[in-house]
Design a protein around this motif. Structure first.
Motif, PDB file in Angstrom:
ATOM      1  N   PHE A 228       0.828  -1.210   0.000  1.00 27.70           N
ATOM      2  CA  PHE A 228       0.000   0.000   0.000  1.00 27.70           C
ATOM      3  C   PHE A 228       0.860   1.257   0.000  1.00 27.70           C
ATOM      4  O   PHE A 228       0.493   2.276  -0.602  1.00 27.70           O
ATOM      5  CB  PHE A 228      -0.923   0.007   1.220  1.00 27.70           C
ATOM      6  N   LEU A 229       2.001   1.196   0.704  1.00 25.74           N
ATOM      7  CA  LEU A 229       2.878   2.359   0.773  1.00 25.74           C
ATOM      8  C   LEU A 229       3.412   2.724  -0.615  1.00 25.74           C
ATOM      9  O   LEU A 229       3.535   3.911  -0.958  1.00 25.74           O
ATOM     10  CB  LEU A 229       4.034   2.077   1.735  1.00 25.74           C
ATOM     11  N   GLU A 230       3.728   1.736  -1.402  1.00 26.01           N
ATOM     12  CA  GLU A 230       4.220   1.990  -2.756  1.00 26.01           C
ATOM     13  C   GLU A 230       3.125   2.561  -3.655  1.00 26.01           C
ATOM     14  O   GLU A 230       3.408   3.319  -4.590  1.00 26.01           O
ATOM     15  CB  GLU A 230       4.765   0.691  -3.362  1.00 26.01           C
ATOM     16  N   ALA A 231       1.862   2.204  -3.359  1.00 22.33           N
ATOM     17  CA  ALA A 231       0.756   2.655  -4.202  1.00 22.33           C
ATOM     18  C   ALA A 231       0.121   3.953  -3.725  1.00 22.33           C
ATOM     19  O   ALA A 231      -0.794   4.475  -4.377  1.00 22.33           O
ATOM     20  CB  ALA A 231      -0.320   1.564  -4.271  1.00 22.33           C
ATOM     21  N   ALA A 232       0.580   4.484  -2.584  1.00 19.90           N
ATOM     22  CA  ALA A 232      -0.017   5.710  -2.042  1.00 19.90           C
ATOM     23  C   ALA A 232       0.222   6.879  -2.984  1.00 19.90           C
ATOM     24  O   ALA A 232       1.301   7.042  -3.550  1.00 19.90           O
ATOM     25  CB  ALA A 232       0.571   6.004  -0.659  1.00 19.90           C
TER      26      ALA A 232
END
Length: 289
Positions: free
Chosen positions: A174-178
């Motif tokens: 999720f952090l990469e897609a934020a």
């Protein structure tokens, strides 16, 4: 006049269109943020469900797993040479790849010393180490051992660790897609909490593994007093006197038995010889007269 009214209407329509675009963009960002928050919440709920499922399997896993028992020992002994005993114990601990945690030495007004050692011994050498210390001592004062089974706790920690690692992996995704700062901050905070929990669990597991691999022994060593009187129980005066008396009687009976057996056994020879000697002696005395 008419031109001014038309210009004013055009400006109002332009401002209204810009506000509508900004509102649409804000709504989209809020929607993305709420969606990201819902995904993070779903991950946390999945992790909780996974922990519950794995906890239900803990009892059955305990039955099939190798038991993890923390061994502890307490030993008190009396020795003749205090310094030699301390040196010998420390060398023995190092030979077994153990280590000394703590030592202390105290003296007394009479000159005798006492000391204590807290040592860690490989679990496989636990009992043999205690036996060897007792064997080189003058007197065993106290000896006790006890164990603490941590198998269930360790398996529970393994389950929690796996669950938290799953959460960590999803949060990293999720952090990469934020797409905005608010999402980054929210996910980063949750990720930091999960990683801290993982470190805590791993620390506890490492501690339990060390406690199981190395037994803990509390040793108390007392130097034998050179001036102290022996107590009556150690002297065994009456028992020793009884044993000596019985031994003397048995020796006399053995001598008498030997004499009787010898005389009776040699009587076919001794009787004629004795008669011959007596007759010869009588004839000699008579002839001399």
């Amino acid at each position: 006049m008419t031109l001014k009214i038309v210009s004013l209407l055009f400006v109002l329509l332009f401002i209204s269109g810009c506000n509508q675009d900004q509102s649409t963009e804000l709504t989209r960002q809020m929607s993305n943020t709420n969606e990201m928050a819902d995904q993070v919440l779903d991950v946390e709920e999945d992790a909780v469900d996974m922990e519950v499922e794995e906890t239900d399997q803990t009892e059955s896993n305990v039955e099939t797993s190798e038991r993890m028992v923390v061994q502890n020992g307490h030993l008190e002994v009396v020795v003749e040479e205090f310094d030699d005993m301390m040196y010998e114990i420390e060398n023995k601990v190092m030979d077994l790849d153990g280590y000394v945690v703590e030592t202390s030495v105290q003296g007394s007004e009479e000159g005798e010393r006492s000391g204590s050692l807290l040592v860690r011994i490989p679990e496989d050498d636990f009992q043999s180490f205690l036996d060897e210390v007792v064997s080189v001592s003058v007197e065993l004062v106290h000896r006790s051992t006890y164990g603490n089974d941590v198998t269930e706790e360790y398996i529970d920690l393994e389950s929690r660790l796996r669950s938290q690692e799953v959460v960590e992996e999803r949060l990293l995704t999720f952090l990469e897609a934020a797409e905005n700062t608010e999402d980054l901050l929210t996910i980063s905070e949750d990720l930091a909490n999960v990683q801290q929990e993982i470190e805590t669990i791993e620390g506890r597991m490492n501690y339990l593994e060390n406690q199981v691999d190395f037994a803990t022994v509390n040793l108390y060593i007392y130097e034998q007093s050179s001036t102290a009187l022996q107590d009556q129980s150690s002297l065994n005066t009456w028992q020793n006197a009884t044993n000596l008396f019985t031994g003397t009687i048995n020796a006399l009976l053995s001598v008498v038995s030997f004499i009787v057996v010898t005389v009776v056994g040699l009587s076919p020879v001794l009787v004629p010889v004795s008669i011959g000697i007596i007759v010869s002696f009588w004839l000699y005395r008579r002839k001399k007269k």
